[in-house]
Write an enzyme that holds these catalytic residues in place. Structure first.
Site, short mmCIF file in Angstrom:
data_model
loop_
_atom_site.label_atom_id
_atom_site.label_comp_id
_atom_site.label_asym_id
_atom_site.label_seq_id
_atom_site.Cartn_x
_atom_site.Cartn_y
_atom_site.Cartn_z
N GLU A 91 0.86 -1.19 0.00
CA GLU A 91 0.00 0.00 0.00
C GLU A 91 0.90 1.24 0.00
OE1 GLU A 91 -2.25 0.42 3.64
OE2 GLU A 91 -3.94 1.29 2.56
N LYS A 148 -10.52 -0.29 -1.75
CA LYS A 148 -10.47 -0.71 -0.33
C LYS A 148 -11.82 -0.51 0.33
CE LYS A 148 -7.58 -0.04 3.81
NZ LYS A 148 -6.79 0.98 4.54
N CYS A 170 -4.56 -4.03 3.48
CA CYS A 170 -4.24 -3.56 4.83
C CYS A 170 -5.31 -3.81 5.89
CB CYS A 170 -3.88 -2.08 4.73
SG CYS A 170 -2.96 -1.43 6.14
O1 KGT Z 1 -2.39 6.65 4.17
C1 KGT Z 1 -2.51 6.31 3.00
O2 KGT Z 1 -2.22 7.04 2.07
C2 KGT Z 1 -2.97 4.93 2.68
N1 KGT Z 1 -3.70 4.30 3.70
C3 KGT Z 1 -3.20 3.71 4.78
O3 KGT Z 1 -2.00 3.69 5.04
C4 KGT Z 1 -4.18 3.02 5.65
C5 KGT Z 1 -5.18 4.02 6.13
S1 KGT Z 1 -4.54 5.35 7.04
N2 KGT Z 1 -3.57 2.33 6.74
C6 KGT Z 1 -4.10 1.28 7.29
O4 KGT Z 1 -5.15 0.76 6.88
C7 KGT Z 1 -3.34 0.72 8.48
C8 KGT Z 1 -4.10 -0.36 9.22
C9 KGT Z 1 -3.44 -0.71 10.48
O5 KGT Z 1 -2.33 -0.28 10.80
C10 KGT Z 1 -4.13 -1.65 11.39
O6 KGT Z 1 -5.16 -2.27 11.04
O7 KGT Z 1 -3.64 -1.81 12.53
#
Ligand code: KGT
Length: 294
Positions: free
Chosen positions: A51, A128, A170
């Protein structure tokens, strides 16, 4: 003709790459290109990037990722460059978590996982589904993904030369029902490209991935971001591939960046596990009541 086979017993080879993306698309692309070249030299059939492989927000402007988003088919855009690489190396690519512009909705983007085949064609665009909106003060974790990202509503499995791919991203990994659906749709290899936070990763990452592999009797391939993207964001790393028995076949340490790992997968082994430990035929769907809201 060369006698060198792809790998032993006609098994298929899956690789994954680990990097530390920053808020600079050119820098990230050059790194990803280097990883793809390494994978091609290692005769990988499917190569998976994490990701945010193309871009990660810089931590100052929360709209950074939205402002740097692109259309998938943008001329001279990021995805076109990856399609060229897939074709050049005749290798399938899993590009998880691309910030995709939405034509009708300029304020929002999709977090999109693309599968590109070895001729450079896009075969899957998964948006997603579960968005990481959490606030856990005691653990210092706070994210609000839905502020900029629009959630998808379609679950996808596609055929590939390495097996049937179950597509996710993720935070999806925390929703077993989603993976049950992927398995029922025929998934054999589940892809979970990620940018897990350091804190949640340390506590949950390998347990969640191994659980999804064991309960669904699938290979699980999770390419991950690692290290410090900016002073306020650190990812856990530990990109890994798990087999349907729950064994970790390969893993990249959290201190290692710009590196690949790969292993050969064996669908005969997967079928043996499914036949000899037939949990799917032991399910009691009538009793679970999972749609009942409390
Ligand atoms: O930020 C972006 O550009 C892309 N998106 C992400 O990195 C996403 C949303 S902030 N991160 C996660 O889903 C982490 C999940 C996680 O760490 C957990 O389930 O514990």
């Amino acid at each position: 003709m060369s006698t060198e086979t792809t790998n032993a017993n006609n098994k298929k080879r899956i690789g994954l790459g680990q990097l530390t993306s920053i808020n600079n698309k050119t820098v990230n692309f050059e790194k990803c290109k280097g990883l793809i070249e390494k994978a091609a030299n290692s005769k990988v059939d499917l190569f998976c990037l994490p990701e945010c492989f193309a871009f990660i927000g810089g931590g100052v402007d929360p709209m950074d990722s939205r402002n740097n988003a692109e259309y998938i088919d943008q001329p001279d855009g990021t995805i076109e460059k990856f399609r060229d690489l897939a074709k050049k190396h005749s290798m399938w690519l899993s590009l998880g978590g691309f910030h995709e512009k939405i034509l009708e909705e300029p304020d929002q983007i999709y977090n999109t996982h693309l599968i590109i085949d070895s001729s450079g064609e896009i075969v899957v665009k998964y948006h997603k589904m579960h968005l990481f909106d959490v606030d856990i003060p005691s653990k210092g974790v706070s994210m609000n993904e839905s502020k900029v990202v629009k959630s998808g509503d379609e679950i996808m499995v596609c055929k590939s030369p390495v097996g049937n791919l179950g597509i996710s991203i993720c935070y999806d990994v925390r929703f077993p029902e989603f993976y049950l659906t992927l398995r029922q749709m025929g998934a054999e290899i589940i892809l979970v490209p990620s940018a897990f936070t350091y804190t949640t990763g340390k506590a949950h990452w390998s347990t969640l991935l191994r659980a999804r592999a064991i309960e669904n009797q699938c290979y699980v391939v999770a390419a991950a971001q690692t290290g410090n993207h900016h002073p306020k964001r650190k990812s856990y790393g530990h990109s890994l591939i798990v087999d349907p028995w729950g064994e970790v076949l390969c893993e990249i340490d959290e201190n290692v960046t710009d590196e690949i790992a790969y292993c050969d997968i064996d669908l005969n082994f997967l079928n043996e596990i499914r036949e000899n430990l037939p949990v799917y035929s032991h399910k009691k769907y009538d009793c679970y009541n999972i749609n009942k809201k409390k």
